[in-house]
Motif scaffolding. Structure first.
Motif: not given
Ligand SMILES: N[C@@H](CCC(=O)N[C@@H](CS)C(=O)NCC(=O)O)C(=O)O
Length: 211
Positions: A200-207
């Motif tokens: 989720n850390e990576q997904l939040l960074a992507r968003l």
């Protein structure tokens, strides 16, 4: 037909609980990120999946499933090897379903009403969760004596109710009783929880990068 699950996700939503379930059952899944800030949930592409325009949702074997509690229940049954739901012929299945529905019907509404500071109506008998304090007392009873809702047996009910208790304490809509802290502490020690945090850390960074 592909067995891969399409998971419509945003880490800042109830989809976090489904993410945990997917990791707990070890099912193959592909994430479709839905940017809530941009309002993608209300665009025709996603409304064709869930006309409510809400996350989470999954698509599995051509069928769409929405509603966090329903998705958790579905995944536990669809992937029985993970052992996250009592079988249909086990009496404890009733206890399991009881708390799954209590989560969806009572806990969710009570916590959101509290979060939004919605005043309690004078007459609560027609309100599904009745009184907020009764819901919290009952919630505490569900995880007592523990360690899990089905005592020694970890199940999808813990993934769902645990996510709600964690959310409640994080948003201060639920008081951090020692029993709630103990329970959530136990769940956050699980490898699936740690994997989800990392992803989720990576997904939040992507968003953030595309926002
Ligand atoms: N009853 C649904 C509630 C789903 C829900 O309210 N999701 C929120 C995020 S936690 C959402 O997608 N909100 C976006 C919107 O309504 O625009 C469930 O339990 O899954």
């Amino acid at each position: 037909m592909s067995d891969e699950i399409v998971f419509y996700h945003n880490p800042m939503s109830r989809a976090r609980v489904v993410h945990l379930m997917l990791e707990e059952v070890g099912a193959p899944y592909r994430i479709e990120l839905v940017d809530l800030q941009k309002g993608e949930q209300k665009q025709p592409a996603f409304l064709s999946v869930n006309p409510m325009g809400k996350l989470p949702a999954i698509m599995h074997r051509g069928t769409v499933i929405t509603e966090t509690g329903a998705i958790c229940t579905y995944l536990a049954d669809a992937f029985p090897a993970a052992g996250l739901a009592p079988r249909l012929d086990e009496p404890v299945r009733g206890t399991y379903l009881r708390w799954m529905f209590f989560g969806a019907g009572c806990v969710d509404a009570a916590l959101i009403d509290r979060l939004l500071s919605r005043p309690a109506p004078e007459k609560t008998s027609a309100l599904g969760y009745g009184r907020f304090d009764d819901t919290v007392e009952t919630l505490e009873k569900a995880i007592t004596p523990g360690p899990y809702i089905l005592q020694q047996r970890f199940s999808a009910a813990d993934v769902y109710i645990g996510g709600q208790i964690g959310f409640g304490m994080m948003t201060k809509s639920l008081e951090p009783r020692p029993s709630f802290q103990r329970y959530v502490g136990l769940l956050t020690e699980r490898p699936a929880y740690k994997r989800v945090q990392q992803q989720n850390e990576q997904l939040l960074a992507r968003l953030k990068a595309t926002g």
